[in-house]
Design a protein around this motif. Structure first.
Motif, PDB file in Angstrom:
ATOM      1  N   LYS A  75       0.782  -1.126  -0.081  1.00  0.00           N
ATOM      2  CA  LYS A  75      -0.329  -0.109  -0.375  1.00  0.00           C
ATOM      3  C   LYS A  75       0.673   1.423   0.411  1.00  0.00           C
ATOM      4  O   LYS A  75       1.054   1.880   0.956  1.00  0.00           O
ATOM      5  N   LEU A  76       1.284   1.307  -0.887  1.00  0.00           N
ATOM      6  CA  LEU A  76       2.308   2.827  -1.510  1.00  0.00           C
ATOM      7  C   LEU A  76       2.178   3.432  -1.359  1.00  0.00           C
ATOM      8  O   LEU A  76       0.747   3.782  -3.108  1.00  0.00           O
ATOM      9  N   ASP A  77       1.566   4.835  -1.312  1.00  0.00           N
ATOM     10  CA  ASP A  77       1.410   5.769  -1.222  1.00  0.00           C
ATOM     11  C   ASP A  77       1.708   7.630  -1.596  1.00  0.00           C
ATOM     12  O   ASP A  77       3.283   7.440  -1.177  1.00  0.00           O
ATOM     13  N   TRP A  96       7.058  11.030   1.140  1.00  0.00           N
ATOM     14  CA  TRP A  96       6.018   9.039   0.629  1.00  0.00           C
ATOM     15  C   TRP A  96       6.179   8.117   1.683  1.00  0.00           C
ATOM     16  O   TRP A  96       6.585   8.294   2.787  1.00  0.00           O
ATOM     17  N   SER A  97       4.616   7.258   1.372  1.00  0.00           N
ATOM     18  CA  SER A  97       3.244   6.868   2.888  1.00  0.00           C
ATOM     19  C   SER A  97       4.184   5.234   2.408  1.00  0.00           C
ATOM     20  O   SER A  97       2.886   4.660   1.505  1.00  0.00           O
ATOM     21  N   ALA A  98       4.357   4.084   3.428  1.00  0.00           N
ATOM     22  CA  ALA A  98       4.228   2.338   3.606  1.00  0.00           C
ATOM     23  C   ALA A  98       3.199   2.663   4.401  1.00  0.00           C
ATOM     24  O   ALA A  98       3.183   1.941   5.797  1.00  0.00           O
ATOM     25  N   ARG A  99       1.718   2.636   4.339  1.00  0.00           N
ATOM     26  CA  ARG A  99       0.361   2.390   4.869  1.00  0.00           C
ATOM     27  C   ARG A  99       0.522   0.769   5.733  1.00  0.00           C
ATOM     28  O   ARG A  99      -0.213   1.080   6.981  1.00  0.00           O
ATOM     29  N   ASP A 100       0.723   0.088   4.947  1.00  0.00           N
ATOM     30  CA  ASP A 100       0.469  -1.762   5.911  1.00  0.00           C
ATOM     31  C   ASP A 100       1.731  -1.307   6.967  1.00  0.00           C
ATOM     32  O   ASP A 100       1.655  -1.911   7.628  1.00  0.00           O
ATOM     33  N   LEU A 136      -0.104   2.714  -5.620  1.00  0.00           N
ATOM     34  CA  LEU A 136       0.914   2.969  -6.567  1.00  0.00           C
ATOM     35  C   LEU A 136       1.241   2.023  -6.851  1.00  0.00           C
ATOM     36  O   LEU A 136       1.729   0.699  -6.379  1.00  0.00           O
ATOM     37  N   GLN A 137       2.191   1.593  -8.388  1.00  0.00           N
ATOM     38  CA  GLN A 137       2.366   0.027  -8.603  1.00  0.00           C
ATOM     39  C   GLN A 137       3.505   0.892  -9.330  1.00  0.00           C
ATOM     40  O   GLN A 137       3.938   2.128  -9.491  1.00  0.00           O
TER      41      GLN A 137
END
Length: 430
Positions: free
Chosen positions: A206-208, A245-249, A395-396
């Motif tokens: 879940k990259l944001d 940038w944020s890694a939500r998981d 994001l992919q």
């Protein structure tokens, strides 16, 4: 602000550099943002100012004795120049504005000097403009905080009691702040899946993004000596666009009890040009009403928000067209930059020249004004649709994100340029 400085902001002011007079340009003569660049002719990073399609080489103008800043423009970062103080920043701005004005022949008519002092922006390589001793990121958009609180808590109690009393923030990682154009690698970390008793290790799913601005501290404070709110803007050199940038998981699993760590430390991207507060002065506006009234150390009179239009574009790898996934405005921010800096230092914490303070995600009141995919897709439940087909929840790999920001004046705009990052696949650690 004296008369000479006010003259640099006149909407009628034009430059002999014609591309600067294009009303669509981010860099008219009223802007004059500072950055650090190099080019094929001179590979040494040095200070420059953007105007139209060009960069003014400040080291070359210093060598020609047309501006004076104690020899700081040949250095690969702006810290030494910024440390000279606001009067020096303003003196350079006034001198540059006069040199670049349409009727001033000094540089305009000197072909040899122009060849040394003007570099096409399209041929330049931009570098991180400042050495960043410290980085803190705030959480100052009421709309963003309400969305996140509603998503993960009771919507009726979306904001925790402390949110309306002080600017909430966390201390980030300065070493991973990168300049626009630097690729961002998807992080690895611990992920806690809902149907598993223990976490797994793997690439973020879940990259944001986080659409933000940031400000650069221009005058620090001594340890134990807070910066008063009414004086805080004098300590700010200027603003940049910022994508935290944020890694939500990863964040969801790690943030209790001390807040984000690896979910935020892998990269923060900033735009290469620092727009000074003086350039933003015509776009000053009132902050939203604050209720309850802040405690005394967070009060300041006058207008302390700025009318800065912001947007986010997402372009998948191989796509010809980007999709605008957010449009919002900095003026919506509940807590001002002055309040953020005053709160950061009220404990006696010292700041240093070049410190970076992020605004926090900037969201508006409508679905198309969310500053993160977390909000726009409601944690992946409502993916956004893309111009060329397909959709995104998060994001992919290969996706390119571009932040833009600008203030719209009468026949001109003061812009920040672009803040760009493209996602690379996670490293394999097996």
């Amino acid at each position: 602000m004296n008369d000479a400085l006010k003259a640099t902001l006149a909407p009628t002011l034009k430059s002999w550099i014609e591309s600067a007079n294009d009303p669509r340009s981010d860099f008219p003569i009223q802007n004059l943002p500072f950055g650090v660049f190099s080019d094929a002719v001179n590979e040494r990073p040095r200070a420059g100012v953007a105007i139209g399609d060009w960069i003014v080489d400040l080291a070359a103008l210093k060598d020609a004795r047309l501006i004076d800043a104690h020899g700081t423009f040949s250095e690969p970062r702006l810290n030494a120049f910024i440390a000279l103080g606001r009067e020096s920043w303003r003196a350079v701005r006034v001198a540059l504005s006069a040199l670049l004005a349409r009727d001033t022949p000094t540089l305009r008519d000197d072909a040899a000097l122009r060849r040394r002092a003007l570099v096409p922006r399209e041929t330049a390589t931009m570098h991180l403009p400042v050495e960043i001793p410290g980085y803190a990121d705030f959480y100052s958009s009421k709309e963003h905080a309400t969305n996140v609180g509603s998503m993960f808590r009771d919507p009726k109690n979306a904001l925790l009691p402390n949110w309306s009393e002080m600017p909430i923030a966390y201390n980030g990682r300065a070493s991973s702040v990168v300049v626009s154009g630097t690729p961002v690698r998807r992080p690895n970390g611990q992920l806690k899946l809902p149907d598993e008793p223990r976490p797994i290790f793997g690439a973020c799913r879940k990259l944001d993004i986080e659409l933000e601005t940031g400000f650069i501290v221009g005058q620090g404070n001594a340890l134990g000596e807070p910066i008063p709110c009414e004086e805080a803007e004098a300590h700010i050199f200027g603003m940049v666009l910022l994508n935290d940038w944020s890694a939500r998981d990863i964040q969801q699993w790690e943030y209790v009890p001390l807040g984000p760590f690896n979910s935020k430390t892998f990269a923060t991207t900033i735009s290469p040009w620092i727009v000074t507060l003086d350039a933003l002065e015509p776009f000053r506006t009132a902050t939203p009403a604050q209720e309850p009234e802040p405690l005394a150390y967070l009060r300041h009179a006058g207008d302390h928000a700025f009318d800065i239009e912001l947007s986010v574009d997402l372009r998948p790898e191989g796509a010809a067209t980007a999709t605008t996934i957010s449009r919002t405005n900095f003026k919506l921010m509940y807590w001002s930059m002055a309040q953020q800096l005053a709160h950061h230092t009220v404990s006696g914490c010292n700041t240093r020249v070049g410190d970076l303070l992020g605004s926090g995600t900037i969201s508006g009141p409508t679905p198309d004004s969310c500053g993160s995919l977390l909000e726009a897709t409601w944690n992946g439940q409502r993916p956004v649709r893309l111009e060329e087909g397909g959709e995104r929840a998060f994001l992919q790999d290969g996706d390119e994100i571009t932040l833009r920001g600008w203030c719209q004046g009468e026949g001109y705009r003061v812009g920040f340029g672009e803040c760009v990052g493209r996602i690379l696949p996670a490293r394999s650690l097996t």
